[in-house]
Design a protein around this motif. Structure first.
Motif, short mmCIF file in Angstrom:
data_model
loop_
_atom_site.label_atom_id
_atom_site.label_comp_id
_atom_site.label_asym_id
_atom_site.label_seq_id
_atom_site.Cartn_x
_atom_site.Cartn_y
_atom_site.Cartn_z
N GLY A 128 41.23 43.75 30.82
CA GLY A 128 42.32 43.23 30.02
C GLY A 128 42.22 41.80 29.55
N THR A 129 43.86 41.10 29.34
CA THR A 129 43.86 40.13 28.87
C THR A 129 44.23 39.57 30.75
N TRP A 130 44.00 38.63 30.93
CA TRP A 130 44.63 37.61 32.36
C TRP A 130 44.07 36.08 31.19
N VAL A 131 45.99 35.89 31.74
CA VAL A 131 46.44 34.94 31.50
C VAL A 131 46.66 33.43 32.42
N TYR A 132 46.06 32.52 32.19
CA TYR A 132 46.38 31.15 33.51
C TYR A 132 46.89 29.87 32.86
N TYR A 133 48.11 29.36 33.28
CA TYR A 133 48.97 28.75 33.46
C TYR A 133 48.64 27.62 34.24
N ASP A 134 49.13 25.63 33.45
CA ASP A 134 49.38 25.12 34.54
C ASP A 134 50.31 25.00 35.22
N LYS A 135 50.67 23.48 36.30
CA LYS A 135 51.80 23.80 37.15
C LYS A 135 53.79 23.01 36.27
N SER A 136 53.36 22.93 34.93
CA SER A 136 54.86 22.97 34.55
C SER A 136 54.96 24.65 33.55
N GLY A 137 53.83 25.62 33.79
CA GLY A 137 54.46 26.90 33.58
C GLY A 137 53.61 27.26 32.04
N ASN A 138 52.69 26.21 31.28
CA ASN A 138 52.65 26.14 29.78
C ASN A 138 51.28 27.05 30.22
N VAL A 139 50.73 27.91 29.37
CA VAL A 139 49.65 28.84 29.22
C VAL A 139 48.20 27.91 28.69
N THR A 140 47.74 27.95 29.26
CA THR A 140 46.41 26.98 29.36
C THR A 140 45.05 27.42 28.88
N GLU A 141 44.94 29.22 29.27
CA GLU A 141 43.90 29.32 28.79
C GLU A 141 44.07 31.19 28.88
N LYS A 142 44.22 32.08 27.94
CA LYS A 142 44.07 33.91 27.99
C LYS A 142 42.68 34.08 27.40
N ILE A 143 42.33 35.40 28.70
CA ILE A 143 40.91 35.48 28.45
C ILE A 143 41.23 37.40 28.55
N GLN A 144 40.41 38.33 27.62
CA GLN A 144 39.98 39.81 27.64
C GLN A 144 38.83 39.77 28.50
N PHE A 145 39.18 40.43 29.96
CA PHE A 145 38.04 40.65 30.13
C PHE A 145 37.78 42.72 30.18
N GLY A 146 36.17 42.71 30.37
CA GLY A 146 36.47 44.60 30.28
C GLY A 146 34.91 44.46 31.44
N ARG A 147 34.99 45.27 32.78
CA ARG A 147 34.29 45.20 33.59
C ARG A 147 33.37 44.12 34.15
N GLU A 148 34.58 42.80 34.31
CA GLU A 148 34.13 41.39 35.32
C GLU A 148 33.88 40.84 34.10
N ASN A 149 33.48 41.05 32.57
CA ASN A 149 32.36 40.44 32.16
C ASN A 149 33.38 39.59 31.17
N TYR A 150 33.42 38.47 30.62
CA TYR A 150 34.44 38.61 28.82
C TYR A 150 34.09 39.66 27.70
N ASN A 151 34.76 40.80 27.23
CA ASN A 151 34.83 41.25 26.34
C ASN A 151 36.63 41.21 25.60
N GLY A 152 36.51 40.25 24.84
CA GLY A 152 36.92 40.43 23.60
C GLY A 152 37.49 38.85 23.26
N ARG A 153 38.54 38.61 23.07
CA ARG A 153 39.42 37.45 22.58
C ARG A 153 39.00 36.46 23.92
N ARG A 154 38.75 34.96 23.83
CA ARG A 154 39.76 33.91 24.62
C ARG A 154 39.73 32.63 24.00
N GLU A 155 41.29 32.29 24.66
CA GLU A 155 41.68 31.75 23.91
C GLU A 155 42.28 30.08 24.82
N GLN A 156 41.88 28.69 24.46
CA GLN A 156 42.15 27.80 25.49
C GLN A 156 43.73 27.24 24.28
#
Length: 166
Positions: A92-120
């Protein structure tokens, strides 16, 4: 006499040092009594710094795998990453944040591989990069943007190979 003073000073130092470190840990974790919504048959493990996750046993010898939500926090208490494991794999979608709480990246995974959309994202919240993946390989249009939102580069991929650039 001197040795008893030395022991007293060492004891006092260890006591104060230990309580100070403990107080610091509490300050960093203030309000972070986090309970994940673990699926049936799994239990919560970990800590806010290294990541909280659910895991379930998959064999009689005690072998277990992550299964369910995952969340980690920056030392200041803000979330650094959140995602989901399914049967030991990021999914599914994993969301990464910086220390201020801003989204830095969203990555969709399927069985550990990138699978779908990746946004920075830039720190202003605007998209910096958008890619599409299928089974861990770039597939389709990749776009890079300037901080003001203009497309600065586009590349089309097929099976992780660049086929056209603009």
């Amino acid at each position: 006499m001197q040795s008893s003073k030395l022991i007293g000073v060492l004891f006092l130092g260890m006591s104060l040092g230990g309580s100070t470190a403990f107080a610091g840990d509490l300050a960093n974790k203030a309000g972070l009594n986090i309970k994940l919504n673990c699926p049936a048959g799994s239990s919560q493990f970990g800590n806010p710094d290294d990541g909280l996750y659910c895991r379930k046993s998959v064999s009689t010898d005690g072998y277990s795998v992550p299964h369910g939500p995952y969340t980690a926090y920056h030392p200041g208490g803000k979330k650094s990453v959140e995602g989901q494991y399914v049967e030991g794999f990021r999914s599914g979608t994993w969301v990464y944040y910086d220390k201020s709480g801003n989204v830095t990246e969203k990555i969709q995974f399927g069985r550990e591989n990138y699978n779908g959309r990746r946004e920075q994202y830039f720190t202003n919240g605007k998209l910096r990069l958008v890619e599409e993946y299928v089974g861990g390989k770039r597939q389709g249009l990749t776009q890079e943007f300037s901080e003001d939102g203009k497309v600065i580069r586009q590349v089309r991929y097929h099976n992780d190979q660049e086929v056209a650039a603009k």
